[in-house]
Design a protein around this motif. Structure first.
Motif, PDB file in Angstrom:
ATOM      1  N   ARG A  37     -26.784  14.484  18.678  1.00  0.00           N
ATOM      2  CA  ARG A  37     -28.166  14.021  18.664  1.00  0.00           C
ATOM      3  C   ARG A  37     -29.106  15.176  18.361  1.00  0.00           C
ATOM      4  O   ARG A  37     -28.775  16.344  18.562  1.00  0.00           O
ATOM      5  N   GLN A  38     -30.273  14.798  17.880  1.00  0.00           N
ATOM      6  CA  GLN A  38     -31.243  15.820  17.495  1.00  0.00           C
ATOM      7  C   GLN A  38     -32.654  15.305  17.723  1.00  0.00           C
ATOM      8  O   GLN A  38     -32.965  14.153  17.391  1.00  0.00           O
ATOM      9  N   VAL A  39     -33.479  16.168  18.293  1.00  0.00           N
ATOM     10  CA  VAL A  39     -34.907  15.890  18.418  1.00  0.00           C
ATOM     11  C   VAL A  39     -35.647  16.834  17.487  1.00  0.00           C
ATOM     12  O   VAL A  39     -35.160  17.931  17.187  1.00  0.00           O
ATOM     13  N   SER A  42     -35.527  20.901  17.229  1.00  0.00           N
ATOM     14  CA  SER A  42     -34.364  21.404  17.954  1.00  0.00           C
ATOM     15  C   SER A  42     -33.112  21.276  17.106  1.00  0.00           C
ATOM     16  O   SER A  42     -33.077  20.512  16.141  1.00  0.00           O
ATOM     17  N   GLU A  43     -32.092  22.025  17.487  1.00  0.00           N
ATOM     18  CA  GLU A  43     -30.822  21.929  16.784  1.00  0.00           C
ATOM     19  C   GLU A  43     -30.080  20.660  17.191  1.00  0.00           C
ATOM     20  O   GLU A  43     -30.286  20.120  18.282  1.00  0.00           O
ATOM     21  N   ARG A  44     -29.219  20.239  16.310  1.00  0.00           N
ATOM     22  CA  ARG A  44     -28.366  19.096  16.623  1.00  0.00           C
ATOM     23  C   ARG A  44     -27.389  19.508  17.726  1.00  0.00           C
ATOM     24  O   ARG A  44     -26.807  20.596  17.677  1.00  0.00           O
ATOM     25  N   GLU A  45     -27.235  18.650  18.720  1.00  0.00           N
ATOM     26  CA  GLU A  45     -26.381  18.993  19.850  1.00  0.00           C
ATOM     27  C   GLU A  45     -25.321  17.939  20.082  1.00  0.00           C
ATOM     28  O   GLU A  45     -25.514  16.756  19.800  1.00  0.00           O
ATOM     29  N   THR A  89     -33.942  10.517  24.471  1.00  0.00           N
ATOM     30  CA  THR A  89     -34.589  10.117  23.222  1.00  0.00           C
ATOM     31  C   THR A  89     -34.264  11.116  22.122  1.00  0.00           C
ATOM     32  O   THR A  89     -34.485  12.317  22.274  1.00  0.00           O
ATOM     33  N   ALA A  90     -33.732  10.608  21.018  1.00  0.00           N
ATOM     34  CA  ALA A  90     -33.322  11.468  19.903  1.00  0.00           C
ATOM     35  C   ALA A  90     -32.797  10.585  18.775  1.00  0.00           C
ATOM     36  O   ALA A  90     -32.610   9.377  18.945  1.00  0.00           O
TER      37      ALA A  90
END
Length: 121
Positions: A37-39, A42-45, A89-90
């Motif tokens: 997921r990514q917001v 921010s980096e994708r996690e 949320t992402a």
């Protein structure tokens, strides 16, 4: 090879969502599938991954609230998310580490188009 994700949406805090992803195309074998997921900003996690052998890996932030499952025959991966929080949320991206058909084809990563999950407080 394509990954088609579905199941995102808007849910209240404490609610549940189920994300699904189907891999299609000329696939020889799947090593693992999962969700990231990514917001914005921010980096994708990592959220969760699962291998073809059934080994799972979850981010600490979702452990105990999410369950990932893989149907190797159907080439689908599902993520059941419970007790959702606003911080979940992402945009959620489906991921697969697989070997496509073809002489000499190598294992490589594939990504789906992303599905939005919004959790309201």
């Amino acid at each position: 090879v394509q990954l088609q994700a579905s199941g995102g949406g808007l849910v209240q805090a404490g609610g549940s969502l189920r994300l699904s992803c189907a891999a299609s195309g000329s696939i020889f074998s799947i090593n693992s599938m999962g969700w990231y997921r990514q917001v914005p900003g921010s980096e994708r996690e990592l959220v969760a991954t699962i291998t073809s052998g059934g080994s799972t890996n979850y981010a600490d932030s979702v452990t105990g609230r999410c369950t990932i499952s893989l149907d190797s025959a159907k080439k689908t991966v599902d993520l059941q998310m419970n007790s959702l929080k606003p911080e979940d949320t992402a945009v959620y991206y489906c991921y697969a580490h697989l070997r496509p058909n073809g002489w000499g084809a190598q294992l490589r990563d594939y990504w789906g188009q992303g599905t939005q999950v919004t959790v309201s407080s």
